[in-house]
Design an enzyme around this catalytic site. Structure first.
Site, PDB file in Angstrom:
ATOM      1  CB  CYS A 112       5.364   0.369   1.452  1.00 50.13           C
ATOM      2  SG  CYS A 112       6.003  -1.253   1.904  1.00 50.13           S
TER       3      CYS A 112
ATOM      4  CG  HIS B 268       3.285  -3.480  -2.162  1.00 54.15           C
ATOM      5  ND1 HIS B 268       3.561  -2.179  -2.521  1.00 54.15           N
ATOM      6  CD2 HIS B 268       3.913  -3.687  -0.971  1.00 54.15           C
ATOM      7  CE1 HIS B 268       4.308  -1.628  -1.587  1.00 54.15           C
ATOM      8  NE2 HIS B 268       4.555  -2.517  -0.649  1.00 54.15           N
TER       9      HIS B 268
ATOM     10  CB  CYS C 134       2.061   1.313   6.734  1.00 51.16           C
ATOM     11  SG  CYS C 134       1.737  -0.269   5.934  1.00 51.16           S
TER      12      CYS C 134
END
Length: 399
Positions: free
Chosen positions: A88, A355, A385
């Site tokens: 990520c 995402h 994060c």
């Protein structure tokens, strides 16, 4: 040393909820297709690049060939470069990679790109000839890793629950954040998506798998559904005795994003497709790693490091954008720096628009630049994060 991003020399596709309108596209081929078109639309000659980096986290067929294959598909056959994966945090890591190459004197103009497809994730078989019966191990690259950190021995949602307990975060607070983030996203859709059109095509033609014809057209992100406090109130936490519901977390998505980086301000002005646009400087990056199974708190450490490197205090930051896979992320971050979480993520965030992993951070950074331009300049902080209880941050100045 500071590096620069030519104002307007960046873009993002719409993000489509997994198994949606982008699910049939090979993410590396799709990335090359998009980048070639967007560079042409900005009258940027691909020959100016002396460095490029690819961010990808979900393996695709022939992903082994990485960045050189993507640039070759774009007609930039001379251009090598690395393939980067920090899950990520890949978008922020790409920015740090570009900064590092320029600081080392290896690059003057770089193209940083990321594309991922969470849809139809790879099913991998790992041979184990010395295991009993010779049976190997199979893995769904996306779901199995979301559900099992091999070191922390837990699923990602468990890391959110751990941070919720540490900071005393309730389900109601998480739902308040999710509702407010939905409202902020509506500002990006106002006036016929005026904000999004600053970096995203008005109508995005989705090609077929062979890139020969258009199969559908997207006007903005796909799969962002309206919600309400009443709908959220009916949801139960995913873990018995927990606090995190489906409303308090993002959804997997498909898409890609990219930006151009230069070593000098003069080169940035030359390559900006916007005449007399603002100057965009990358001031610092930072990273951090939290205790095992406390992933959503890692951006706090990364932001502190980036602020220190930039010589800034949090009170000097004008715009904050986050990769917030969980609403818990924003609440914990705000409490750590005595902030109002409502001041973060104007115009949207990954909690709402989804995402795709690698491109997520790049899109957030692009949105941050545009918000800073709208307010007349200032300092922006992106933080997010990543798997392995890690986090990254990027500080940018627009003036």
């Amino acid at each position: 040393m500071h590096t620069y991003i030519p104002y307007g020399a960046y873009w993002s596709t719409p993000f489509a909820r997994w198994q949606g309108s982008l699910s049939h596209l090979h993410s590396m081929e799709f990335l090359a297709h998009t980048a070639k078109s967007e560079l042409a639309r900005r009258n940027i000659d691909p020959g100016v690049f002396d460095f490029a980096a690819l961010g990808i986290t979900m393996i695709q067929h022939h992903a082994f060939y990485g960045l050189p294959w993507v640039t070759a598909m774009m007609g930039i056959e001379h251009l090598p470069g690395p393939t980067v994966n920090q899950v990520c945090a890949t978008g922020a890591r790409l920015v740090a990679t570009g900064v590092g190459e320029m600081a080392a004197g290896n690059s003057e103009v770089a193209l940083l790109m990321s594309g991922d497809r969470t849809s139809n994730a790879a099913q991998v078989y790992y041979p184990a000839p010395h295991a009993p019966g010779g049976a190997g191990v199979t893995e769904n690259v996306m779901f199995d890793n979301f559900m099992d950190d091999p070191f922390a021995k837990c699923a990602m949602v468990d890391t959110a629950e751990n941070v919720a307990r540490k900071f005393g975060i309730t389900t109601e607070e998480q739902h308040d954040v999710a509702l407010y983030r939905h409202e902020q996203y509506q500002a990006a859709l106002a006036d016929d998506r005026a904000f999004q059109k600053r970096f995203m095509a008005d109508s995005f033609d989705v090609p077929d798998a062979k890139f020969r014809k258009t199969v559908t057209t997207l006007r903005g992100d796909e799969g962002v559904y309206p919600t309400s406090a009443d709908k959220m109130a009916g949801l139960k936490p995913m873990r018995p005795g927990g606090t995190v519901t489906y409303a308090g977390q993002t959804h997997p998505a498909d898409g890609n994003a990219a930006l151009v980086m230069t070593k000098t301000a003069e080169r940035a002005r030359d390559l900006s497709p916007v005449r007399d646009g603002p100057l965009v400087r990358v001031l610092a990056t930072g990273s951090g790693r939290e205790d095992p199974a406390f992933m959503p708190a890692a951006p706090i450490l990364a932001a502190k490091q980036a602020l220190q490197r930039a010589g800034l205090e949090m009170t000097q930051i004008d715009v904050i954008k986050s990769h917030n896979p969980f609403a818990v992320n924003d609440i914990a971050f705000a409490r750590a720096f005595q902030l109002d979480w409502k001041s973060m993520n104007n115009f949207g965030s990954s909690l709402i628009w989804g995402h795709p992993q690698g491109p997520t951070g790049l899109r957030a950074i692009i949105e941050m630049i545009e918000e800073l331009e709208l307010r007349g300049g200032g300092y922006g902080l992106f933080q997010g994060c990543a798997a392995g209880d890690s986090g990254m941050a990027v500080i940018i100045e627009v003036r």
